[in-house]
Structure formats: C-alpha cells, structure tokens
Design a protein around this motif. Structure first.
Motif, PDB file in Angstrom:
ATOM      1  N   TRP A   1       0.826  -1.194   0.000  1.00  0.00           N
ATOM      2  CA  TRP A   1       0.000   0.000   0.000  1.00  0.00           C
ATOM      3  C   TRP A   1       0.868   1.254   0.000  1.00  0.00           C
ATOM      4  O   TRP A   1       0.631   2.204  -0.734  1.00  0.00           O
ATOM      5  N   LEU A   2       1.933   1.238   0.826  1.00  0.00           N
ATOM      6  CA  LEU A   2       2.833   2.386   0.917  1.00  0.00           C
ATOM      7  C   LEU A   2       3.591   2.614  -0.388  1.00  0.00           C
ATOM      8  O   LEU A   2       3.746   3.752  -0.849  1.00  0.00           O
ATOM      9  N   MET A   3       4.046   1.515  -1.012  1.00  0.00           N
ATOM     10  CA  MET A   3       4.844   1.626  -2.230  1.00  0.00           C
ATOM     11  C   MET A   3       4.003   1.994  -3.450  1.00  0.00           C
ATOM     12  O   MET A   3       4.404   2.820  -4.264  1.00  0.00           O
TER      13      MET A   3
ATOM     14  N   ARG B   1      -1.834   2.146  -3.395  1.00  0.00           N
ATOM     15  CA  ARG B   1      -3.126   1.534  -3.712  1.00  0.00           C
ATOM     16  C   ARG B   1      -3.508   0.585  -2.582  1.00  0.00           C
ATOM     17  O   ARG B   1      -2.746  -0.331  -2.256  1.00  0.00           O
ATOM     18  N   PHE B   2      -4.668   0.816  -1.997  1.00  0.00           N
ATOM     19  CA  PHE B   2      -5.156  -0.051  -0.934  1.00  0.00           C
ATOM     20  C   PHE B   2      -5.439  -1.439  -1.508  1.00  0.00           C
ATOM     21  O   PHE B   2      -6.107  -1.555  -2.537  1.00  0.00           O
TER      22      PHE B   2
ATOM     23  N   TYR C   1     -10.790  -4.224   0.452  1.00  0.00           N
ATOM     24  CA  TYR C   1     -11.468  -4.716   1.654  1.00  0.00           C
ATOM     25  C   TYR C   1     -11.639  -6.231   1.628  1.00  0.00           C
ATOM     26  O   TYR C   1     -11.718  -6.870   2.683  1.00  0.00           O
ATOM     27  N   ALA C   2     -11.718  -6.810   0.437  1.00  0.00           N
ATOM     28  CA  ALA C   2     -11.811  -8.277   0.354  1.00  0.00           C
ATOM     29  C   ALA C   2     -10.543  -8.913   0.905  1.00  0.00           C
ATOM     30  O   ALA C   2     -10.589  -9.884   1.679  1.00  0.00           O
ATOM     31  N   TRP C   3      -9.374  -8.365   0.507  1.00  0.00           N
ATOM     32  CA  TRP C   3      -8.109  -8.862   1.051  1.00  0.00           C
ATOM     33  C   TRP C   3      -8.068  -8.667   2.562  1.00  0.00           C
ATOM     34  O   TRP C   3      -7.669  -9.566   3.310  1.00  0.00           O
TER      35      TRP C   3
ATOM     36  N   ALA D   1      -1.254  -9.994  -6.593  1.00  0.00           N
ATOM     37  CA  ALA D   1      -0.594  -8.994  -5.754  1.00  0.00           C
ATOM     38  C   ALA D   1       0.162  -9.697  -4.630  1.00  0.00           C
ATOM     39  O   ALA D   1      -0.222 -10.784  -4.176  1.00  0.00           O
ATOM     40  N   ALA D   2       1.247  -9.087  -4.176  1.00  0.00           N
ATOM     41  CA  ALA D   2       2.045  -9.685  -3.107  1.00  0.00           C
ATOM     42  C   ALA D   2       1.216  -9.862  -1.834  1.00  0.00           C
ATOM     43  O   ALA D   2       1.386 -10.847  -1.103  1.00  0.00           O
TER      44      ALA D   2
END
Length: 325
Positions: A144-146, A149-150, A153-155, A269-270
């Motif tokens: 998110w910081l890099m 992009r959030f 909410y599912a994740w 996504a990681a």
C-alpha cells in the motif's frame, strides 16, 4: 485461478518444514537447519535457472541461426512445468534492480534467526502465529505504501479471518503473548517475509522471469547463509536422516515451493499471495495431527475452519475477477 493454486501449493510445501525437522536427527539445531535449507535451496534454484536458460538458448540457436541469445534471467520462463522458448524484453531497473535483490536476499537470511529465536523465547505456538500471521499484514501495508493503492477490503477481510484462525490454532488466548523481545523477533520475521515477497514481485515488474527472480535472490541469500551454516555445527548432514532432511527442506520447501510462489506473484498482488501463504500453518497443524499424532482442542478446530474459510474466500474472489475479465 491456477495462480491461486500455485500460491497454495507453495504454502503447503512451506508447511512441511516443522514436521520434517521433527522427524530429522536430534542433533540438528534450528539455526543450522534453517541455514542449510537456504544454502541447498538457493544453490539448486541457481542450477535450475542455468539449466532452463541453456536449454532455451540451444533451441533458439537451432531454430533461428544467427539470432543473438539472451541472458538466462531475461528469458521468458512462464508457468510450470516447462519454459517458453521465446525471449522477453530485457529487464529494467538498472541499479535499483540490485538494490531490490540485496533487500530480498538480506530478508531471507534474516528471517531464519528471527523466526526461530522468536519461537525459542515465547514458544512455538506464540512465536509462529506472530511471525506467520504478521506476514500478510506487513506485506499489505508495505505494498500500500509503495504503490499507494489499498489492497482492497476483500483482502483485508480474508486476512483478518485467517489471522484470527491462526491465533485460535496456536492457542494464543490461553498461552498469553509472552516476552516483548520474543514478540519483536517474531514481528521481524513477518517483516522479512514481506520484504522478500515484495522484492520478488518488483523483479517481475522490472521484466525478470519468475525463475530468474527467485534464483538470483536465493542465490545471494545462500552465500550469506553459508557462514552461518559452517558456524552452526552442520555435522548432522553427514547422517542419512540428516541428508534426507537437508535435501527435502532445500529442494522441496525452497526450490520447488519458490518456483510456484514466483509464478503466483506473476499474476497476483504480493498481499494476496501473503494471505494465501497462511495455508502454511494450516498444513503444519494437519501434519502435526496426522503424522506426529498431536491433538486439537475445540478452539483449534474452530481456528482451522476460519483459516480454510479465509483461503477459500481469497481464491473465490480471484476466480470471480478472472471470470469477469
């Protein structure tokens, strides 16, 4: 959907580590086993990358005489089991690439002592749940910081459900949270996992192949872990049981598992891969019951169900997105 399966297979292989060590020779310390795992696994990953690149170059040379070959880490080697014999664009990133490699390799080397020392201070249950459970949280926060992009909410929902399940599996409420130093060590292990996952993902973004990205990171981490192995009394490797343990941990839980993990990172996504990685303690728990004849409390069974539900939720959401695309 197959990339979700790849991530789960990697988590299952990672989850066999504790049971394999329990069945191994008594004289093998956790630090020695962990460093041997990295050295053997990193070396075999480098050999796999070299063999695949040599095979691909030979086919390219035979099919198109005079066509220049490419470096082994720039060949497009897609989903397992075999390589694509077409070349991909050259990796980007320049000096930043080697900074990413250095961060990923250092994270792998640092993971072993922080993980095992955290368990030594606070016990296996609390140490493992804090280290493994914090991994997806750190990964999502750093991603998110890099990227700014959030992860979604599912994740977040799936991660919270699975982490609560792991806490119940480990009996954290009964055991207490333990010594702050041990907690910091376990949290450090979770952060190390996040840094490795994000480093491997970044190399893929730069144009590296899944095989090349894990090979270069683990290759350098193997060099860093070699002095630790030498100083940690690796004589247990001389026995048959010790050799089998070292080969399983190195080849199955590093080489094969990381190839599946890297191919999962290619499409996911990681943060999603890290949440799917919570299948690791689930596997360890099931193996403990089936192989080591451990018993589960009612609370642990509820935790088991929650972890499975969290993993299924991530997989179903991913499958739904793929279908819509």
């Amino acid at each position: 959907m197959r990339h979700v399966v790849f991530a789960i297979i990697a988590a299952i292989l990672f989850g066999t580590t504790g049971t394999a060590q329990a069945l191994g020779p008594d004289g093998a310390s956790s630090l020695s086993v962990g460093s041997a795992r990295i050295v053997i696994g990193g070396a075999s990953l480098a050999l796999v990358a070299w063999w695949l690149s040599r095979r691909a170059r030979r086919v390219l040379r035979d099919s198109a005489p005079g066509r220049p070959t490419t470096d082994m880490l720039t060949l497009h080697i897609p989903n397992l089991p075999g390589p694509d014999l077409q070349s991909a664009p050259s990796p980007r990133g320049g000096r930043r690439t080697w900074l990413v490699v250095a961060v990923g390799a250092a994270a792998i080397v640092a993971y072993q002592p922080t993980f095992f020392l955290g368990m030594e201070v606070n016990g296996v249950a609390v140490g493992a749940v804090v280290a493994i459970g914090s991994g997806p949280i750190f990964t999502g926060m750093l991603e998110w910081l890099m990227s700014r992009r959030f992860p979604g909410y599912a994740w977040l929902t799936a991660t919270v459900i699975a982490v609560v399940g792991i806490a119940l599996l480990a009996g954290v409420g009964e055991a207490g949270m333990g010594d702050p130093t041990g907690l910091l060590l376990s949290l450090g292990a979770g952060a190390c996992y996040a840094l490795y996952a994000l480093s491997a993902k970044q190399l893929l973004i730069y144009g590296w192949t899944p095989t090349g990205s894990v090979a270069v990171i683990f290759g350098w981490s193997a060099l860093g872990a070699l002095p630790i192995l030498v100083l940690s009394n690796p004589t247990w490797l001389a026995s048959v049981d010790g050799l089998v343990l070292g080969l399983w941990l190195g080849i199955a839980t590093i080489t094969v598992a990381c190839l599946f993990l890297a191919n999962a990172l290619k499409a996911l996504a990681a943060s999603t891969v890290a949440t799917l990685g919570l299948g690791e303690p689930l596997t360890a728990t099931l193996l403990g019951v089936l192989v080591l004849h451990e018993t589960l409390t009612g609370t642990a069974i509820v935790g088991l169900v929650l972890v499975i539900f969290g993993l299924v939720l991530i997989g179903s959401l991913r499958a739904r997105r793929t279908t819509r695309a």
